[in-house]
Every structure is written in C-alpha cells, then in structure tokens.
Scaffold this motif. Sequence first.
Motif, PDB file in Angstrom:
ATOM      1  N   ALA A  93       0.833  -1.204   0.000  1.00  0.00           N
ATOM      2  CA  ALA A  93       0.000   0.000   0.000  1.00  0.00           C
ATOM      3  C   ALA A  93       0.869   1.255   0.000  1.00  0.00           C
ATOM      4  O   ALA A  93       0.560   2.237  -0.697  1.00  0.00           O
ATOM      5  CB  ALA A  93      -0.929  -0.007   1.212  1.00  0.00           C
ATOM      6  N   ALA A  94       1.954   1.240   0.750  1.00  0.00           N
ATOM      7  CA  ALA A  94       2.851   2.401   0.800  1.00  0.00           C
ATOM      8  C   ALA A  94       3.535   2.609  -0.545  1.00  0.00           C
ATOM      9  O   ALA A  94       3.724   3.751  -0.995  1.00  0.00           O
ATOM     10  CB  ALA A  94       3.882   2.214   1.900  1.00  0.00           C
ATOM     11  N   GLU A  95       3.912   1.528  -1.214  1.00  0.00           N
ATOM     12  CA  GLU A  95       4.566   1.644  -2.514  1.00  0.00           C
ATOM     13  C   GLU A  95       3.596   2.169  -3.577  1.00  0.00           C
ATOM     14  O   GLU A  95       3.981   2.966  -4.440  1.00  0.00           O
ATOM     15  CB  GLU A  95       5.135   0.295  -2.929  1.00  0.00           C
ATOM     16  CG  GLU A  95       6.306  -0.148  -2.044  1.00  0.00           C
ATOM     17  CD  GLU A  95       6.743  -1.567  -2.307  1.00  0.00           C
ATOM     18  OE1 GLU A  95       7.842  -1.946  -1.881  1.00  0.00           O
ATOM     19  OE2 GLU A  95       5.975  -2.328  -2.950  1.00  0.00           O
ATOM     20  N   VAL A  96       2.338   1.739  -3.519  1.00  0.00           N
ATOM     21  CA  VAL A  96       1.338   2.250  -4.462  1.00  0.00           C
ATOM     22  C   VAL A  96       1.114   3.740  -4.234  1.00  0.00           C
ATOM     23  O   VAL A  96       1.015   4.524  -5.195  1.00  0.00           O
ATOM     24  CB  VAL A  96       0.016   1.472  -4.312  1.00  0.00           C
ATOM     25  CG1 VAL A  96      -1.095   2.139  -5.121  1.00  0.00           C
ATOM     26  CG2 VAL A  96       0.189   0.028  -4.758  1.00  0.00           C
ATOM     27  N   GLU A  97       1.057   4.158  -2.994  1.00  0.00           N
ATOM     28  CA  GLU A  97       0.881   5.579  -2.691  1.00  0.00           C
ATOM     29  C   GLU A  97       2.077   6.396  -3.177  1.00  0.00           C
ATOM     30  O   GLU A  97       1.916   7.501  -3.719  1.00  0.00           O
ATOM     31  CB  GLU A  97       0.693   5.768  -1.188  1.00  0.00           C
ATOM     32  CG  GLU A  97       0.434   7.217  -0.786  1.00  0.00           C
ATOM     33  CD  GLU A  97       0.223   7.374   0.713  1.00  0.00           C
ATOM     34  OE1 GLU A  97       0.012   8.509   1.164  1.00  0.00           O
ATOM     35  OE2 GLU A  97       0.265   6.343   1.425  1.00  0.00           O
ATOM     36  N   THR A  98       3.275   5.848  -2.996  1.00  0.00           N
ATOM     37  CA  THR A  98       4.467   6.529  -3.488  1.00  0.00           C
ATOM     38  C   THR A  98       4.430   6.685  -5.003  1.00  0.00           C
ATOM     39  O   THR A  98       4.779   7.740  -5.544  1.00  0.00           O
ATOM     40  CB  THR A  98       5.732   5.751  -3.077  1.00  0.00           C
ATOM     41  OG1 THR A  98       5.796   5.673  -1.650  1.00  0.00           O
ATOM     42  CG2 THR A  98       6.988   6.438  -3.593  1.00  0.00           C
ATOM     43  N   ALA A  99       4.010   5.633  -5.692  1.00  0.00           N
ATOM     44  CA  ALA A  99       3.930   5.692  -7.156  1.00  0.00           C
ATOM     45  C   ALA A  99       2.931   6.752  -7.607  1.00  0.00           C
ATOM     46  O   ALA A  99       3.172   7.475  -8.577  1.00  0.00           O
ATOM     47  CB  ALA A  99       3.538   4.325  -7.709  1.00  0.00           C
ATOM     48  N   THR A 100       1.805   6.854  -6.905  1.00  0.00           N
ATOM     49  CA  THR A 100       0.790   7.844  -7.265  1.00  0.00           C
ATOM     50  C   THR A 100       1.333   9.261  -7.171  1.00  0.00           C
ATOM     51  O   THR A 100       0.981  10.137  -7.976  1.00  0.00           O
ATOM     52  CB  THR A 100      -0.436   7.700  -6.355  1.00  0.00           C
ATOM     53  OG1 THR A 100      -0.937   6.356  -6.454  1.00  0.00           O
ATOM     54  CG2 THR A 100      -1.530   8.664  -6.759  1.00  0.00           C
TER      55      THR A 100
ATOM     56  N   ASP B  67       5.631   9.962 -15.310  1.00  0.00           N
ATOM     57  CA  ASP B  67       4.761   9.780 -16.464  1.00  0.00           C
ATOM     58  C   ASP B  67       3.300  10.026 -16.108  1.00  0.00           C
ATOM     59  O   ASP B  67       2.534  10.579 -16.906  1.00  0.00           O
ATOM     60  CB  ASP B  67       4.936   8.386 -17.063  1.00  0.00           C
ATOM     61  CG  ASP B  67       4.904   7.291 -16.008  1.00  0.00           C
ATOM     62  OD1 ASP B  67       4.801   7.607 -14.803  1.00  0.00           O
ATOM     63  OD2 ASP B  67       4.996   6.101 -16.374  1.00  0.00           O
ATOM     64  N   LEU B  68       2.903   9.634 -14.880  1.00  0.00           N
ATOM     65  CA  LEU B  68       1.545   9.933 -14.434  1.00  0.00           C
ATOM     66  C   LEU B  68       1.362  11.427 -14.232  1.00  0.00           C
ATOM     67  O   LEU B  68       0.312  11.997 -14.570  1.00  0.00           O
ATOM     68  CB  LEU B  68       1.240   9.172 -13.145  1.00  0.00           C
ATOM     69  CG  LEU B  68      -0.166   9.375 -12.561  1.00  0.00           C
ATOM     70  CD1 LEU B  68      -1.221   8.934 -13.566  1.00  0.00           C
ATOM     71  CD2 LEU B  68      -0.323   8.609 -11.256  1.00  0.00           C
ATOM     72  N   THR B  69       2.378  12.086 -13.684  1.00  0.00           N
ATOM     73  CA  THR B  69       2.323  13.542 -13.533  1.00  0.00           C
ATOM     74  C   THR B  69       2.199  14.220 -14.890  1.00  0.00           C
ATOM     75  O   THR B  69       1.412  15.165 -15.059  1.00  0.00           O
ATOM     76  CB  THR B  69       3.580  14.043 -12.811  1.00  0.00           C
ATOM     77  OG1 THR B  69       3.674  13.429 -11.528  1.00  0.00           O
ATOM     78  CG2 THR B  69       3.542  15.550 -12.638  1.00  0.00           C
ATOM     79  N   ALA B  70       2.970  13.751 -15.861  1.00  0.00           N
ATOM     80  CA  ALA B  70       2.909  14.327 -17.212  1.00  0.00           C
ATOM     81  C   ALA B  70       1.529  14.151 -17.818  1.00  0.00           C
ATOM     82  O   ALA B  70       0.987  15.078 -18.455  1.00  0.00           O
ATOM     83  CB  ALA B  70       3.962  13.671 -18.103  1.00  0.00           C
ATOM     84  N   LEU B  71       0.923  12.986 -17.614  1.00  0.00           N
ATOM     85  CA  LEU B  71      -0.411  12.746 -18.159  1.00  0.00           C
ATOM     86  C   LEU B  71      -1.448  13.619 -17.456  1.00  0.00           C
ATOM     87  O   LEU B  71      -2.374  14.131 -18.099  1.00  0.00           O
ATOM     88  CB  LEU B  71      -0.764  11.267 -18.015  1.00  0.00           C
ATOM     89  CG  LEU B  71      -2.013  10.781 -18.764  1.00  0.00           C
ATOM     90  CD1 LEU B  71      -1.892  11.103 -20.243  1.00  0.00           C
ATOM     91  CD2 LEU B  71      -2.205   9.287 -18.554  1.00  0.00           C
ATOM     92  N   GLY B  72      -1.290  13.810 -16.142  1.00  0.00           N
ATOM     93  CA  GLY B  72      -2.206  14.692 -15.421  1.00  0.00           C
ATOM     94  C   GLY B  72      -2.094  16.131 -15.893  1.00  0.00           C
ATOM     95  O   GLY B  72      -3.098  16.848 -16.014  1.00  0.00           O
ATOM     96  N   GLN B  73      -0.877  16.579 -16.159  1.00  0.00           N
ATOM     97  CA  GLN B  73      -0.681  17.941 -16.665  1.00  0.00           C
ATOM     98  C   GLN B  73      -1.243  18.081 -18.072  1.00  0.00           C
ATOM     99  O   GLN B  73      -1.804  19.127 -18.425  1.00  0.00           O
ATOM    100  CB  GLN B  73       0.807  18.287 -16.631  1.00  0.00           C
ATOM    101  CG  GLN B  73       1.351  18.455 -15.219  1.00  0.00           C
ATOM    102  CD  GLN B  73       2.863  18.452 -15.165  1.00  0.00           C
ATOM    103  OE1 GLN B  73       3.538  17.909 -16.046  1.00  0.00           O
ATOM    104  NE2 GLN B  73       3.422  19.047 -14.121  1.00  0.00           N
TER     105      GLN B  73
ATOM    106  N   ALA C  27      -9.965   9.387 -19.963  1.00  0.00           N
ATOM    107  CA  ALA C  27      -9.955   7.920 -19.954  1.00  0.00           C
ATOM    108  C   ALA C  27      -8.532   7.387 -19.836  1.00  0.00           C
ATOM    109  O   ALA C  27      -8.277   6.388 -19.143  1.00  0.00           O
ATOM    110  CB  ALA C  27     -10.624   7.389 -21.215  1.00  0.00           C
ATOM    111  N   GLN C  28      -7.581   8.058 -20.497  1.00  0.00           N
ATOM    112  CA  GLN C  28      -6.177   7.638 -20.406  1.00  0.00           C
ATOM    113  C   GLN C  28      -5.660   7.748 -18.978  1.00  0.00           C
ATOM    114  O   GLN C  28      -4.957   6.852 -18.496  1.00  0.00           O
ATOM    115  CB  GLN C  28      -5.320   8.487 -21.334  1.00  0.00           C
ATOM    116  CG  GLN C  28      -5.460   8.142 -22.800  1.00  0.00           C
ATOM    117  CD  GLN C  28      -4.585   9.016 -23.681  1.00  0.00           C
ATOM    118  OE1 GLN C  28      -4.179  10.108 -23.286  1.00  0.00           O
ATOM    119  NE2 GLN C  28      -4.304   8.550 -24.886  1.00  0.00           N
ATOM    120  N   VAL C  29      -5.994   8.821 -18.300  1.00  0.00           N
ATOM    121  CA  VAL C  29      -5.540   9.007 -16.921  1.00  0.00           C
ATOM    122  C   VAL C  29      -6.100   7.915 -16.027  1.00  0.00           C
ATOM    123  O   VAL C  29      -5.384   7.311 -15.214  1.00  0.00           O
ATOM    124  CB  VAL C  29      -5.943  10.398 -16.406  1.00  0.00           C
ATOM    125  CG1 VAL C  29      -5.673  10.517 -14.907  1.00  0.00           C
ATOM    126  CG2 VAL C  29      -5.183  11.486 -17.147  1.00  0.00           C
ATOM    127  N   SER C  30      -7.390   7.627 -16.174  1.00  0.00           N
ATOM    128  CA  SER C  30      -8.012   6.582 -15.348  1.00  0.00           C
ATOM    129  C   SER C  30      -7.386   5.218 -15.611  1.00  0.00           C
ATOM    130  O   SER C  30      -7.071   4.473 -14.672  1.00  0.00           O
ATOM    131  CB  SER C  30      -9.515   6.545 -15.628  1.00  0.00           C
ATOM    132  OG  SER C  30     -10.142   5.535 -14.881  1.00  0.00           O
TER     133      SER C  30
END
Length: 461
Positions: free
Chosen positions: A269-276, A281-287, A359-362
């Motif tokens: 759970a801690a590793e998943v939170e860290t990844a979030t 790449d997730l930050t780039a997609l959110g931006q 949809a890509q972000v989700s």
Amino acid sequence: MHTKRIFETMKRILLRSCRLALLGCLLFPIEAFAQEPLTLSQAIQKALGSSPEAKLAEAGSAEAKAGASLARAQLLPQINFAEDISRGDDPVYVFGARLRQQSFTQADFAVNALNRPLPMGNFATRLSGSWLAFDSFKTQRTIRSADLMQRSAASSTKAVNQKIVLDVVEAYQAELYAERKVAIAQHEQETAEVLLASVDDHVKAGLAVESDRMSAQVNVAARKQELIAAQGEVELAWAQLRLAMGAPELQQTRLQPIEAHEFPQEALAAEVETATKSRSDLTALGQAQSAQAAALSAAKLDFGPRVSAYGNWEQDRSSFAGSGGNNWVAGVQIGIDITPFSKRAQLAQQTAAKARVDAQVSAYQQQIRLQVTQAHIQRQTTQQSLETAQAALDQSAESLRILKNRYGAGLATITDLLRAEDSERQSQTNYWHAVYGNAVAYTQLLFATGTLTPDAAEGLQ
C-alpha cells in the motif's frame, strides 16, 4: 597408493589453474586490468548524456517551451514595415498617387490628363500595426494550456530518464551475469579436464573401466560447449549495454562487480501511494489532462466577441529621396462570428480530446497499480530465491568435496562425481542468477514507484 594419486591429482589441478590464469591474461590484456572499471554510475551518466531517447525527450521539451512562447506572442501587437515602389499609367492609380503625394496642380484636372495620364512612379513607405485587445479571454486559456503542456513535457523527460536508468541497470546486470557464467564455465572446463586426467590414471591402474574414460571425455566436450555459449552471451550482453548507453562504439572493458545486497522492503500500500505521487509519467499525463481542459475552455470562449485596434501611417514620394505627402489611419474594430461552423467543429474536437485524456488518466492509474503490485511480488520472490540459492550453493559445494574424496579413495563412481559436478555448477549459476535478478527486481520496483534516480541506482553497487 591412494594418497599418492590424490597428491598427483592436486598437482595437476594447480598446474592447470596456472594455465587458466595465463589464458585469461591472453584473452584480457594487462591494460584491461590496469584501467579503472566502468561503474554503474558512469554507465548511467553516459546514457543520460548520449542516449537517443534522452535527446528525443529534450527536443520534445524544447518544442513545448517554444509552443508556450508562441501562445504568449498573441498578446503582443503586430507591427509591419514595407517599402513599395510602383509605376504605371492607370488613371485611378495615377490619380491616387498624386493625391497621396500631395502633388496635384490645376493642369492635372484637365479632362485629357485625367482620362489619359502620363506614366508616373510612386515610392511608398508604410508602417502598420494591429493589436488584439480582447478576445473573450481565449488567448489567456490558450497560454494556460501551452504552459501546462510545457510542464507535461518536462515531466515526460524525467520519466524517459528513469526508463534509461532502468535499461542501463538491466543491461549492466545482464553483462555481469554473462561474465559470471563464463567464469563458471571456464572453471568447470578446467575441472572436467583434470577429472579426465584422473580417470586416465585410474584406467591405467586398473581401478576404472574404459567407459569411465569415455564419460569423462563427453563431460569435457559438454563443458567446452557451455563455455562457447557463455562467451556468446557476453558478446550479446555487451551489444545490449551499448544500446542502452547510446554508445555503439564503446569498447569492452571491465565492469565493477555487483554483489548480493539486502534491499529495503515496504508494504504494498505504501509503494502504491508513493507511485501515485512520484511517477513522472503519471504527472505528465495529469498535466496534459489539465492542458486539454484549458484548450476546451479556449474553444468555448472562441464564440465570444473580439476587439482589436489598428493603425497605419504612409508616406508617398515621386522619387526615393524626394519629398511628398503622408497620411495615417487608426481605428478600433469589434467583431462577432455569426456563422461559427468551424468553431463548433473545433469545440467538438476538443471535447472528444478531453474525454480521451480523462480515460487515459483513469486507465493509467490502474496500470500503475498493477505494475507496482507485480514489481512488489517479483521483489519478494527474488529475495527468497536468493536465500534458497545461497543455501543450495553451500550444500552442493560440500557434497562435491565429499564425493571427490570418495572417488579418489575408490568409494564412488565417475557417474556419482559427474552428477555432483553438474549439481555444483547449476547451484553456482542459480546463485548468481538470483543475485542479479534480485538487484534487477529492486530496480524495477524503484521504477514502478517513480523513485528510480541515478543516485538511487548507485546503491545497487
């Protein structure tokens, strides 16, 4: 008698080991050992500086930065300068030119002069400008979208750099593992040759049969095949390392060994939170998602009114350096598109693009959760495999030592000894595969959580 044979066998092992060391010096010149080994950190830094993927990401960032500057340029006034030189006898042209030059005389108003004027030239210097004062805040939304795309490109560059680090680590580990397999194969070939010599002595002394000699010869041939295959894997691993580093001309050199490590572990759970929070790449997609939202807002505001100001100044002369008249015009224009068919199509396009990015972000968030879970499980598996391989290595080494003594004393068969050799060789291969696999699995976990950096990779060595 048995003690003498054991002593002779040990003597042969020592002599053959010396030959093996000499062979190693021939295969790897002294200069190669004298030079500093290529460390993992050096390989990563070189890859980040010369990898085509890194250059491609940098070009994308530069392109996005230029796009942000271009969007801001819409707020600035546009000023144009022109120098026009013309000549003709068109009545309208001649009348207008004389009017702008302020050179009319009474004779120019004669009917014949107006209908059939003589050719004349005109030198016009023009300075014009325009400024979009208000466009219902569409430009501001466009600038916002471009800024977010610039940030997205920068975040994508970080993600690309992390992937480059991962590729280098995997290739570096693969090369080290291939070299370990060569060392094991060389040792096993040497051992097989010593065993063949020992069997020859046993056959001559009547303590073994000819089939034992044939089994030992087959064993030597198999070990040679394994050495050839291992050397081929080294060449392939070097090709992969050159590709990962973006250095096709890199010569083979020594690498700094990587030993077994105890890497830290965290809860899934801690590793998943860290990844979030940390995945670039997730930050780039959110931006990019926010940028698309701003672009959609700009498309909606494009239906609003536009207010622009304009001005022109002109000087007309009969010659380039002569004198003449000048005039100016200034005004404000208000415009509304009453048939916005193209704007409606653009709005529909931006709306669909926004739905696609959402949809890509989700989907990507779910994919990252799966990647972290897989890396977490693989990390645990490789750690347990390393512990098991270590225990098996110790046991196989002890078993081989006992069987060698028993065979020397005539209490074990050649088949028993070859089986023990195979078991010990496989245990060594499994152990080093587990060592490097454990390091790679930990690196992949760092990559999955978005925390893989050159500094973090240094902890592997």
